[in-house]
Scaffold this active site. Structure first.
Site, short mmCIF file in Angstrom:
data_model
loop_
_atom_site.label_atom_id
_atom_site.label_comp_id
_atom_site.label_asym_id
_atom_site.label_seq_id
_atom_site.Cartn_x
_atom_site.Cartn_y
_atom_site.Cartn_z
N HIS A 149 1.41 5.43 -1.79
CA HIS A 149 0.99 6.55 -2.66
C HIS A 149 2.23 7.13 -3.30
O HIS A 149 3.07 7.72 -2.62
CB HIS A 149 0.28 7.63 -1.83
N LEU A 150 2.36 6.93 -4.61
CA LEU A 150 3.55 7.43 -5.31
C LEU A 150 3.30 8.76 -6.00
O LEU A 150 4.24 9.36 -6.54
CB LEU A 150 4.05 6.39 -6.32
N ARG A 151 2.03 9.22 -6.01
CA ARG A 151 1.70 10.51 -6.63
C ARG A 151 2.06 10.53 -8.10
O ARG A 151 2.21 9.51 -8.74
CB ARG A 151 2.38 11.68 -5.88
N LYS A 164 -9.53 -0.45 -5.47
CA LYS A 164 -9.55 0.23 -4.17
C LYS A 164 -10.88 0.91 -3.94
O LYS A 164 -11.33 1.71 -4.77
CB LYS A 164 -8.42 1.26 -4.12
N HIS A 214 3.16 14.65 1.17
CA HIS A 214 2.58 15.95 0.82
C HIS A 214 3.69 16.97 1.03
O HIS A 214 4.57 16.77 1.88
CB HIS A 214 1.41 16.30 1.74
N ALA A 229 -3.64 15.05 5.25
CA ALA A 229 -3.37 13.78 5.95
C ALA A 229 -2.37 12.97 5.15
O ALA A 229 -2.51 12.82 3.94
CB ALA A 229 -4.67 12.99 6.10
N HIS A 262 -10.48 1.20 2.11
CA HIS A 262 -10.24 2.23 3.13
C HIS A 262 -11.41 2.13 4.10
O HIS A 262 -12.52 2.56 3.79
CB HIS A 262 -10.15 3.63 2.50
N ASN A 270 -5.37 7.16 -6.02
CA ASN A 270 -6.08 8.40 -5.68
C ASN A 270 -5.32 9.63 -6.19
O ASN A 270 -5.02 10.55 -5.44
CB ASN A 270 -6.34 8.50 -4.16
N ASP A 319 1.60 2.73 3.47
CA ASP A 319 0.76 3.91 3.30
C ASP A 319 1.60 5.18 3.25
O ASP A 319 1.14 6.25 3.67
CB ASP A 319 -0.32 4.01 4.38
N HIS A 362 0.87 -1.21 0.00
CA HIS A 362 0.00 0.00 0.00
C HIS A 362 0.89 1.24 0.00
O HIS A 362 1.48 1.59 1.02
CB HIS A 362 -0.89 0.01 1.25
N HIS A 383 -4.43 -0.41 6.10
CA HIS A 383 -3.91 0.41 7.21
C HIS A 383 -4.77 0.35 8.47
O HIS A 383 -5.35 1.34 8.88
CB HIS A 383 -3.66 1.86 6.78
C1 NCD Z 1 -3.45 9.23 1.94
C2 NCD Z 1 -3.05 10.26 0.87
O1 NCD Z 1 -2.55 11.32 1.23
O2 NCD Z 1 -3.22 9.95 -0.31
N1 NCD Z 1 -3.38 9.86 3.23
C3 NCD Z 1 -3.24 9.25 4.42
O3 NCD Z 1 -3.30 9.92 5.45
N2 NCD Z 1 -3.06 7.96 4.51
C4 NCD Z 1 -4.79 8.69 1.65
C5 NCD Z 1 -5.16 7.48 2.45
O4 NCD Z 1 -4.56 6.41 2.30
O5 NCD Z 1 -6.08 7.58 3.28
ZN ZN Z 2 -3.24 5.11 1.69
#
Ligand code: NCD
Ligand code: ZN
Length: 337
Positions: free
Chosen positions: A15-17, A97, A249, A261, A134, A41, A245, A13, A172
């Site tokens: 997030h690579l953006r 997802k 940011h 978040a 989620h 996402n 996860d 899991h 998560h």
């Molecule tokens: C994630 C994100 O920023 O894409 N943020 C997080 O706090 N985990 C989204 C997510 O997995 O809920």
């Molecule tokens: Zn996540």
């Protein structure tokens, strides 16, 4: 034990953006992990096979070397069972997802009513495509610290009963309720666990002042929940596996009047897990959690090759590539060789 070698691990899991942020963060994940389940996402979200293939190529270009991104489809109210099945058959999508609408970052297009997803879920069940969840309700009446437990009660139990052959990953997990639910559920149900939910309880959000870099979703919980999640991670149960996860940011987006978040843990994720398994006297179970339980659940081969973690006093910088990393400014007891 001064060092430990384990089979090359995966991150189930992350997030690579995209764009410049992707170029910045992907190498950190690729340095630690052979494969990763990449969350969809983006803005706009990854809902089509063509968008997922193009995103996969951008990740490969950014990560370099020997790293395999495993792509996921972002489910919306009008998710098409045919598109899901096609992407899965073509080897583009490994899983899909489910974000309840507005549960977290970039989830405005998420699902508003699970019944609308029934045909998609039936198809996923039939073709063996896992559903990644989620697990938080978005009802504003529900206290934010209870949203995961209430999701399990209101939504997840029914989902597992209605789709007995659907593979489901509760992503998560943060609560004793989630750890217990997954432990008691059929073998079709598993969970990922992040480093931050093993290290932090909710006091971390307010330690000496407001701490935006400890803020992620689902939000960290009371100490008793952290202990329950830790116990699940080190239990040796094949239902629990590694999912960082990591969710970067910009510093400005985190340190704001309405901060985003997400915790960027990719630079030291394995070391962070190793600290926990070490503290729990369970280093011999790290390999299962990091490298075996995930691929077995997904029905993918185990990785070849090994990585070695060494005991060392490592000072984690306050900034890594312009971002604030998890454990930034602190000393951790392990280093990836
Ligand atoms: C994630 C994100 O920023 O894409 N943020 C997080 O706090 N985990 C989204 C997510 O997995 O809920
Ligand atoms: Zn996540």
């Amino acid at each position: 034990m001064q060092s430990i070698s384990i089979r090359r691990p995966d991150d189930w899991h992350v997030h690579l953006r995209d764009g410049a942020m992707l170029d910045t963060v992907a190498p950190f994940t690729a340095r630690q992990f052979a494969r990763a389940i990449v969350m969809p996402n983006l803005s706009p979200p990854v809902t089509s096979v063509v968008a997922a293939s193009a995103y996969r190529e951008r990740i490969v270009a950014a990560a370099g070397g020997d790293f395999t991104p495993l792509m996921t489809c972002y489910l919306t109210d009008d998710a098409s069972a045919d598109e899901l099945a096609r992407g899965h058959a073509e080897g583009v999508w490994v899983a899909a997802k489910l974000y309840p609408a507005n549960a977290t970052t970039n989830s405005a297009h998420g699902v508003t009513d699970l019944r609308k997803l029934w045909p998609a879920l039936e198809r996923m069940q039939a073709i063996g495509m896992p559903l990644l969840v989620h697990g938080e309700v978005t009802d504003p009446e529900v206290d934010i610290f209870d949203r995961e437990a209430v999701f399990i009660e209101r939504v997840l139990g029914g989902l597992v009963r209605n789709f007995p052959a659907l593979k489901i990953v509760l992503e998560h997990i943060t609560t004793a309720e989630a750890a217990q639910f997954v432990a008691d559920a059929p073998v079709t149900v598993a969970a990922t666990i992040t480093p931050q939910h093993l290290h932090l309880n909710r006091n971390a959000l307010f330690a000496g002042g407001l701490r935006p870099h400890a803020y992620c979703l689902p939000v960290v919980k009371r100490e008793k929940h952290r202990l329950a999640v830790r116990a699940a991670a080190v239990s040796g149960s094949a239902k629990f596996f590694l999912g960082t996860d990591s969710a970067p940011h910009s510093v400005e987006a985190k340190e704001a009047s309405c901060g985003c978040a997400g915790i960027f843990n990719a630079p030291n994720a394995l070391e962070s897990y190793a600290m926990v398994f070490d503290e729990e006297g369970a280093l011999d179970r790290l390999e299962g959690f990091a490298s075996e339980h995930g691929p077995r659940f997904y029905g993918l081969p185990l990785n070849e090759g090994q990585v070695t973690l060494e005991r060392a006093e490592v000072s984690v910088p306050e900034r890594v590539a312009g971002l604030v990393p998890f454990h930034g400014g602190a000393t951790i007891g392990w280093r990836l060789a």
